[in-house]
Design an enzyme around this catalytic site. Sequence first.
Site, PDB file in Angstrom:
ATOM      1  CE1 TYR A   1      -4.352  -2.255   4.718  1.00  0.00           C
ATOM      2  CE2 TYR A   1      -3.671  -0.056   4.146  1.00  0.00           C
ATOM      3  CZ  TYR A   1      -4.134  -1.240   3.721  1.00  0.00           C
ATOM      4  OH  TYR A   1      -4.158  -1.508   2.254  1.00  0.00           O
TER       5      TYR A   1
ATOM      6  CB  SER B   1      -0.924   0.019   1.257  1.00  0.00           C
ATOM      7  OG  SER B   1      -1.458   1.185   1.496  1.00  0.00           O
TER       8      SER B   1
END
Length: 364
Positions: free
Chosen positions: A172, A147
Amino acid sequence: MKILVTGTAGFIGSHLALKLLQRGDEVVGLDNINDYYDQNVKYGRLQRCGIIDTLEEGKDIPYGKLLTSNKNSNYKFIKLNLEDKEALMSLFKNEKFDAVCNLAAQAGVRYSLTNPDAYIDSNIVGFINILEACRHNNVKNLCYASSSSVYGLNEELPFSTNHNVDHPISLYAATKKSNELMAHTYSHLYGIATTGLRFFTVYGPWGRPDMALFLFTKAALENRKIDVFNNGEMLRDFTYIDDIVEGVLRVIDNPAKIDKNWNGKGGQVSTSSAPYKIYNIGNNNPVKLMDFIEAIENKLGKKIEKNMMPIQAGDVPATYADVSDLVEDLNYKPQISVQNGVNSFIDWYLDFFGFDSKGNKIDD
């Protein structure tokens, strides 16, 4: 090839599975179909791939049973948790994959602030199970979703895969950085070619309901205000789903290789003496959030009322992908404009949720 794609009830995974099938690959899809967001969207993606005939059937998909698509015999699907190591190992042993693309993960930056355990279970435990399954079943070609959030506190733009990413600002992001480190270890120890893909703000038809484009469109059609964070002073490298999928296909077809010039000294972060690689997949063209909202207004033909808010914990003010490696290695660069991408998404949204072309709800 025979390819396992995890997360195929998800946004990117469902698009990727269809593209692989269209070009003649055999695909096994895996997803646990969790309730993080509207499951009907997930069932709709599975319906599109021929795993179920109606949305209602999605509620009855059995756990751990391999189902065959009614539209393409080369597509099978299994409802499974990545944390279920025994079942995952059995799937790998029985199906004998040529390649694996791991897109399954607990998504969402803000959700990680209130539900951290979900990220450890899916993104850490689940990912080590994928690596172990590849190791013990002779799978030498693995790509996986990382990501853009791994860049964290880095303020040097555009974000390069050779920048330091040791300062994440959400759990995350930390789990995604952990995946990259874990993958490198397995590349080094067991010769598995691993490629991490740092996706930048993916959007388009069948997108995630927790993402800005979905939320803004829904609010606009319901004549509600939208929350605009950081008072609209956000830059995002919005990347259309078809551009993302084309990048993933090229990575699957070109497994990571050993960098023969790698010497372990500074500045060589995205390659290694092991078959390991990291790519950014982004549009290389950051857009102001207010311009993105304007693209939605242009398509819908209406102004959207805005509630200006401070930046949220875990968010970064700007993302901007350096894709020079993608261009040099794979001769590819995303190119679909934001207005065209937004138009395609809204056309899908109106159709899926039962609106006419002017945004009026169609009576059943």
